[in-house]
Design a protein around this motif. Structure first.
Motif, PDB file in Angstrom:
ATOM      1  N   ILE A   1       0.844  -1.202   0.000  1.00 41.82           N
ATOM      2  CA  ILE A   1       0.000   0.000   0.000  1.00 41.82           C
ATOM      3  C   ILE A   1       0.877   1.250   0.000  1.00 41.82           C
ATOM      4  O   ILE A   1       0.581   2.235  -0.676  1.00 41.82           O
ATOM      5  N   GLY A   2       1.989   1.216   0.738  1.00 42.50           N
ATOM      6  CA  GLY A   2       2.928   2.341   0.705  1.00 42.50           C
ATOM      7  C   GLY A   2       3.494   2.560  -0.684  1.00 42.50           C
ATOM      8  O   GLY A   2       3.577   3.694  -1.159  1.00 42.50           O
ATOM      9  N   ILE A   3       3.854   1.491  -1.368  1.00 40.40           N
ATOM     10  CA  ILE A   3       4.371   1.608  -2.736  1.00 40.40           C
ATOM     11  C   ILE A   3       3.285   2.133  -3.668  1.00 40.40           C
ATOM     12  O   ILE A   3       3.550   2.967  -4.548  1.00 40.40           O
ATOM     13  N   LEU A   4       2.046   1.698  -3.467  1.00 35.18           N
ATOM     14  CA  LEU A   4       0.931   2.183  -4.278  1.00 35.18           C
ATOM     15  C   LEU A   4       0.711   3.678  -4.064  1.00 35.18           C
ATOM     16  O   LEU A   4       0.465   4.426  -5.019  1.00 35.18           O
ATOM     17  N   LEU A   5       0.841   4.136  -2.832  1.00 33.27           N
ATOM     18  CA  LEU A   5       0.696   5.569  -2.547  1.00 33.27           C
ATOM     19  C   LEU A   5       1.823   6.386  -3.172  1.00 33.27           C
ATOM     20  O   LEU A   5       1.593   7.488  -3.676  1.00 33.27           O
ATOM     21  N   VAL A   6       3.030   5.849  -3.141  1.00 33.96           N
ATOM     22  CA  VAL A   6       4.154   6.536  -3.797  1.00 33.96           C
ATOM     23  C   VAL A   6       3.915   6.607  -5.296  1.00 33.96           C
ATOM     24  O   VAL A   6       4.148   7.645  -5.926  1.00 33.96           O
ATOM     25  N   GLY A   7       3.414   5.525  -5.894  1.00 31.94           N
ATOM     26  CA  GLY A   7       3.102   5.521  -7.315  1.00 31.94           C
ATOM     27  C   GLY A   7       2.006   6.503  -7.652  1.00 31.94           C
ATOM     28  O   GLY A   7       2.065   7.203  -8.679  1.00 31.94           O
ATOM     29  N   ASP A   8       0.980   6.605  -6.799  1.00 30.45           N
ATOM     30  CA  ASP A   8      -0.095   7.568  -7.028  1.00 30.45           C
ATOM     31  C   ASP A   8       0.423   8.996  -6.945  1.00 30.45           C
ATOM     32  O   ASP A   8       0.034   9.861  -7.737  1.00 30.45           O
ATOM     33  N   ARG A   9       1.312   9.222  -6.013  1.00 27.67           N
ATOM     34  CA  ARG A   9       1.908  10.567  -5.880  1.00 27.67           C
ATOM     35  C   ARG A   9       2.741  10.908  -7.123  1.00 27.67           C
ATOM     36  O   ARG A   9       2.686  12.027  -7.629  1.00 27.67           O
ATOM     37  N   ALA A  10       3.495   9.936  -7.629  1.00 25.08           N
ATOM     38  CA  ALA A  10       4.288  10.161  -8.835  1.00 25.08           C
ATOM     39  C   ALA A  10       3.381  10.429 -10.037  1.00 25.08           C
ATOM     40  O   ALA A  10       3.656  11.318 -10.850  1.00 25.08           O
ATOM     41  N   TYR A  11       2.287   9.682 -10.148  1.00 27.03           N
ATOM     42  CA  TYR A  11       1.331   9.904 -11.234  1.00 27.03           C
ATOM     43  C   TYR A  11       0.751  11.317 -11.150  1.00 27.03           C
ATOM     44  O   TYR A  11       0.662  12.023 -12.154  1.00 27.03           O
ATOM     45  N   SER A  12       0.364  11.733  -9.937  1.00 27.32           N
ATOM     46  CA  SER A  12      -0.203  13.079  -9.756  1.00 27.32           C
ATOM     47  C   SER A  12       0.813  14.161 -10.089  1.00 27.32           C
ATOM     48  O   SER A  12       0.466  15.189 -10.691  1.00 27.32           O
ATOM     49  N   ASP A  13       2.074  13.947  -9.701  1.00 24.12           N
ATOM     50  CA  ASP A  13       3.109  14.934 -10.000  1.00 24.12           C
ATOM     51  C   ASP A  13       3.348  15.060 -11.500  1.00 24.12           C
ATOM     52  O   ASP A  13       3.530  16.164 -12.014  1.00 24.12           O
ATOM     53  N   VAL A  14       3.347  13.952 -12.205  1.00 25.64           N
ATOM     54  CA  VAL A  14       3.592  13.988 -13.652  1.00 25.64           C
ATOM     55  C   VAL A  14       2.401  14.583 -14.385  1.00 25.64           C
ATOM     56  O   VAL A  14       2.556  15.397 -15.292  1.00 25.64           O
ATOM     57  N   MET A  15       1.199  14.184 -14.004  1.00 26.35           N
ATOM     58  CA  MET A  15       0.000  14.678 -14.691  1.00 26.35           C
ATOM     59  C   MET A  15      -0.295  16.130 -14.328  1.00 26.35           C
ATOM     60  O   MET A  15      -0.892  16.848 -15.121  1.00 26.35           O
ATOM     61  N   ASN A  16       0.099  16.551 -13.161  1.00 26.75           N
ATOM     62  CA  ASN A  16      -0.026  17.943 -12.738  1.00 26.75           C
ATOM     63  C   ASN A  16      -1.457  18.459 -12.885  1.00 26.75           C
ATOM     64  O   ASN A  16      -1.689  19.571 -13.349  1.00 26.75           O
ATOM     65  N   GLY A  17      -2.450  17.636 -12.531  1.00 32.95           N
ATOM     66  CA  GLY A  17      -3.844  18.050 -12.579  1.00 32.95           C
ATOM     67  C   GLY A  17      -4.481  18.007 -13.956  1.00 32.95           C
ATOM     68  O   GLY A  17      -5.636  18.402 -14.111  1.00 32.95           O
ATOM     69  N   ARG A  18      -3.756  17.566 -14.963  1.00 33.42           N
ATOM     70  CA  ARG A  18      -4.311  17.506 -16.320  1.00 33.42           C
ATOM     71  C   ARG A  18      -5.026  16.176 -16.528  1.00 33.42           C
ATOM     72  O   ARG A  18      -4.683  15.180 -15.915  1.00 33.42           O
ATOM     73  N   SER A  19      -5.982  16.183 -17.434  1.00 33.73           N
ATOM     74  CA  SER A  19      -6.674  14.940 -17.767  1.00 33.73           C
ATOM     75  C   SER A  19      -5.889  14.193 -18.845  1.00 33.73           C
ATOM     76  O   SER A  19      -4.980  14.738 -19.469  1.00 33.73           O
ATOM     77  N   VAL A  20      -6.296  12.961 -19.079  1.00 29.73           N
ATOM     78  CA  VAL A  20      -5.640  12.151 -20.108  1.00 29.73           C
ATOM     79  C   VAL A  20      -5.852  12.787 -21.479  1.00 29.73           C
ATOM     80  O   VAL A  20      -4.942  12.819 -22.310  1.00 29.73           O
ATOM     81  N   ALA A  21      -7.053  13.321 -21.696  1.00 32.66           N
ATOM     82  CA  ALA A  21      -7.350  13.966 -22.981  1.00 32.66           C
ATOM     83  C   ALA A  21      -6.450  15.184 -23.202  1.00 32.66           C
ATOM     84  O   ALA A  21      -5.961  15.409 -24.323  1.00 32.66           O
ATOM     85  N   ASP A  22      -6.222  15.970 -22.157  1.00 30.88           N
ATOM     86  CA  ASP A  22      -5.346  17.138 -22.282  1.00 30.88           C
ATOM     87  C   ASP A  22      -3.920  16.729 -22.643  1.00 30.88           C
ATOM     88  O   ASP A  22      -3.282  17.339 -23.493  1.00 30.88           O
ATOM     89  N   VAL A  23      -3.427  15.688 -21.989  1.00 33.94           N
ATOM     90  CA  VAL A  23      -2.069  15.226 -22.266  1.00 33.94           C
ATOM     91  C   VAL A  23      -1.971  14.684 -23.690  1.00 33.94           C
ATOM     92  O   VAL A  23      -1.014  14.974 -24.416  1.00 33.94           O
ATOM     93  N   THR A  24      -2.970  13.911 -24.102  1.00 33.01           N
ATOM     94  CA  THR A  24      -2.973  13.363 -25.465  1.00 33.01           C
ATOM     95  C   THR A  24      -3.018  14.477 -26.498  1.00 33.01           C
ATOM     96  O   THR A  24      -2.302  14.431 -27.511  1.00 33.01           O
ATOM     97  N   GLN A  25      -3.827  15.488 -26.268  1.00 30.34           N
ATOM     98  CA  GLN A  25      -3.907  16.621 -27.192  1.00 30.34           C
ATOM     99  C   GLN A  25      -2.601  17.398 -27.231  1.00 30.34           C
ATOM    100  O   GLN A  25      -2.162  17.836 -28.290  1.00 30.34           O
ATOM    101  N   ALA A  26      -1.972  17.587 -26.080  1.00 28.07           N
ATOM    102  CA  ALA A  26      -0.698  18.311 -26.054  1.00 28.07           C
ATOM    103  C   ALA A  26       0.374  17.565 -26.815  1.00 28.07           C
ATOM    104  O   ALA A  26       1.157  18.157 -27.570  1.00 28.07           O
ATOM    105  N   ILE A  27       0.411  16.247 -26.676  1.00 33.02           N
ATOM    106  CA  ILE A  27       1.407  15.451 -27.410  1.00 33.02           C
ATOM    107  C   ILE A  27       1.096  15.468 -28.886  1.00 33.02           C
ATOM    108  O   ILE A  27       1.996  15.619 -29.720  1.00 33.02           O
ATOM    109  N   ALA A  28      -0.194  15.366 -29.249  1.00 33.41           N
ATOM    110  CA  ALA A  28      -0.587  15.391 -30.662  1.00 33.41           C
ATOM    111  C   ALA A  28      -0.267  16.742 -31.298  1.00 33.41           C
ATOM    112  O   ALA A  28       0.159  16.820 -32.454  1.00 33.41           O
ATOM    113  N   ALA A  29      -0.463  17.828 -30.549  1.00 35.35           N
ATOM    114  CA  ALA A  29      -0.148  19.159 -31.068  1.00 35.35           C
ATOM    115  C   ALA A  29       1.357  19.297 -31.304  1.00 35.35           C
ATOM    116  O   ALA A  29       1.786  19.895 -32.287  1.00 35.35           O
TER     117      ALA A  29
END
Length: 161
Positions: free
Chosen positions: A125-153
């Motif tokens: 569970i600790g490792i899962l929380l660290v992974g969730d924190r890393a995901y949140s840091d990378v996504m920085n509050g953006r949705s998957v659609a926003d990230v996909t659009q930014a990469i496509a642009a």
């Protein structure tokens, strides 16, 4: 030849039952492994996509969500055996299914192993929380659609030279 000690019991092998118990795990692990292989064989450019999502996002999902969840599931499966080990004092538990003949030992060390197995889900569970924190840091509050659009642009824009 030595005689077994009074605090040991030999558990019989049950290979067919072991294979039946491993079947659900194969159904979980093989698709994840297939996805990792597809990502490894995919082109290395940043614009490559798999199933409509960028490869970088798939890699992020596997590293921060997939593997920690798999670790948590694997550790939760060990909890019933750990409880049996603590109650009976034998490790492995006397009613456990084994691939080959195994000697179950009785004693304090066996009970300590049972408690160690109980700690594994907490660590997972600790490792899962660290992974969730890393995901949140990378996504920085953006949705998957926003990230996909930014990469496509970025892929459709001509490169400045």
């Amino acid at each position: 030849m030595t005689t077994p000690a009074a605090d040991t019991v030999t558990l019989a092998a049950q290979p067919r039952k072991v294979l039946l118990l491993l079947l659900p795990w194969l159904l979980v692990i093989l698709p994840l492994l297939g996805l990792v292989i597809l990502l490894k064989l995919a082109p290395d450019n940043a614009c490559a996509q798999l199933f409509g999502l960028p490869n970088a996002y798939w890699a992020l999902l596997i590293a921060t969500r997939g593997l920690p969840l798999l670790l948590l599931a694997g550790s939760l499966v060990l909890v019933p055996g750990a409880l049996k080990t603590i109650r009976s004092g034998y490790y492995p538990a006397l009613d456990s299914i084994r691939l080959r003949p195994t000697v179950a030992r009785h004693g304090r060390l066996s009970v300590l192993r049972g408690y160690g197995l109980l700690l594994m889900p907490v660590l997972a569970i600790g490792i899962l929380l660290v992974g969730d924190r890393a995901y949140s840091d990378v996504m920085n509050g953006r949705s998957v659609a926003d990230v996909t659009q930014a990469i496509a642009a970025g892929c459709s824009a001509p490169a400045d030279r």
